[in-house]
Design a protein around this motif. Structure first.
Motif, PDB file in Angstrom:
ATOM      1  N   CYS A  84       0.857  -1.186   0.000  1.00 19.45           N
ATOM      2  CA  CYS A  84       0.000   0.000   0.000  1.00 19.45           C
ATOM      3  C   CYS A  84       0.893   1.236   0.000  1.00 19.45           C
ATOM      4  CB  CYS A  84      -0.885  -0.015   1.237  1.00 19.45           C
ATOM      5  SG  CYS A  84      -1.719   1.549   1.543  1.00 19.45           S
ATOM      6  N   CYS A  96       0.290   3.213   3.695  1.00 20.81           N
ATOM      7  CA  CYS A  96       0.744   2.688   4.985  1.00 20.81           C
ATOM      8  C   CYS A  96       1.833   1.613   4.833  1.00 20.81           C
ATOM      9  CB  CYS A  96      -0.437   2.130   5.777  1.00 20.81           C
ATOM     10  SG  CYS A  96      -1.077   0.579   5.132  1.00 20.81           S
ATOM     11  N   CYS A 111      -7.020  -0.908   0.747  1.00 17.25           N
ATOM     12  CA  CYS A 111      -5.963  -1.517   1.546  1.00 17.25           C
ATOM     13  C   CYS A 111      -6.590  -2.183   2.777  1.00 17.25           C
ATOM     14  CB  CYS A 111      -4.956  -0.453   1.976  1.00 17.25           C
ATOM     15  SG  CYS A 111      -3.808  -0.999   3.251  1.00 17.25           S
ATOM     16  N   CYS A 123      -5.232   0.238   6.120  1.00 16.85           N
ATOM     17  CA  CYS A 123      -5.600   1.645   6.309  1.00 16.85           C
ATOM     18  C   CYS A 123      -6.809   2.054   5.473  1.00 16.85           C
ATOM     19  CB  CYS A 123      -4.411   2.554   5.997  1.00 16.85           C
ATOM     20  SG  CYS A 123      -4.043   2.691   4.251  1.00 16.85           S
TER      21      CYS A 123
HETATM   22 ZN    ZN Z   1      -2.668   0.945   3.557  1.00 12.46          ZN
END
Ligand code: ZN
Length: 261
Positions: free
Chosen positions: A56, A59, A81, A84
């Protein structure tokens, strides 16, 4: 065709990575070469096409294995994701689907053999170039130049899509004709109309498909570009239109025959 579609899905998944990372890698190199302040000190920003594994961008959570399955992965993750909830660009499944369909069309059009293999390689390169140009206004030399020579070599090896002579002439006239257009536009309008990447992409298409196909390709691409310009005034990427017109020529033959009596 099913086999080709499956290969196209897998390739589309790889292309999604190339389209995202190649421009970042080029920017990092330009920064290093122009600024002279060494490699990016942030280790998280060092990447190549193979490492680090897909994660991702917000994050940095690695994408779970089932999220890497073409098409299904995007659906299984719900387009977000897992940690997050940042949205995953819908570009990924779209590129995978387009790649699968276009690859299957090549297999249908050419049947098993070297012409299909070359057509599929050209298809994947054109798709990557079109998406990178749409998103970043960039047609990387890292794709156009090797593919230009590959096109000449492919037609040298067997005249699969055009003769060697027409391939070499295609590379020369593709670059030369658009260079003249680029210079004329700059002289008349006092600003850039065509990027140098557009010249190299046209040369690449000429090398694969032969010089006779170029008037049809450039004409059709210009129609697309004019349409895009009318729909949304301001600068637009010409590369995707060249790539689309080039691909249609690959599977449907010289488009010029529809334009001329
Ligand atoms: Zn993420």
């Amino acid at each position: 065709m099913l086999l080709a579609a499956a290969a196209g899905l897998a390739a589309g998944s790889v292309l999604g990575v190339v389209v995202h990372r190649l421009p970042l890698m080029l920017e990092e190199r330009w920064r290093r070469e122009s600024g002279g302040d060494g490699p990016d000190p942030r280790p998280a920003n060092r990447m190549n096409l193979a490492t680090p594994r897909s994660h991702c961008p917000r994050c940095r959570q690695p994408i779970p294995w089932y999220g890497l399955v073409p098409l299904a992965g995007f659906a299984l993750l719900g387009g977000r994701c897992a940690r997050c909830r940042a949205p995953i660009p819908v570009r990924y499944p779209i590129v995978e689907l387009l790649c699968a369909v276009a690859t299957a069309v090549c297999a249908w059009r050419f049947g098993p053999g070297w012409p299909a293999a070359g057509a599929i390689a050209l298809t994947w390169a054109l798709l990557a170039l079109a998406v990178i140009d749409l998103e970043r206004r960039l047609l990387p030399d890292a794709i156009t130049l090797p593919m230009l020579w590959a096109g000449i070599g492919f037609n040298l090896a067997g005249g699969y899509l055009t003769t060697l002579e027409d391939s070499v002439l295609g590379a020369m006239t593709g670059y030369g004709a658009l260079w003249l257009v680029q210079r004329a536009y700059r002289r008349l309008r006092g600003r850039e109309g065509l990027g140098t990447g557009d010249l190299k992409l046209t040369a690449m298409l000429g090398a694969w498909l032969g010089w006779e196909t170029l008037p049809g390709i450039v004409f059709l691409a210009s129609l697309g570009g004019i349409g895009a310009g009318l729909a949304k005034p301001g600068p637009f990427a010409f590369g995707p239109w060249l790539a689309l017109a080039g691909w249609l020529t690959l599977v449907a033959g010289n488009l010029g025959r529809f334009l001329l009596p």
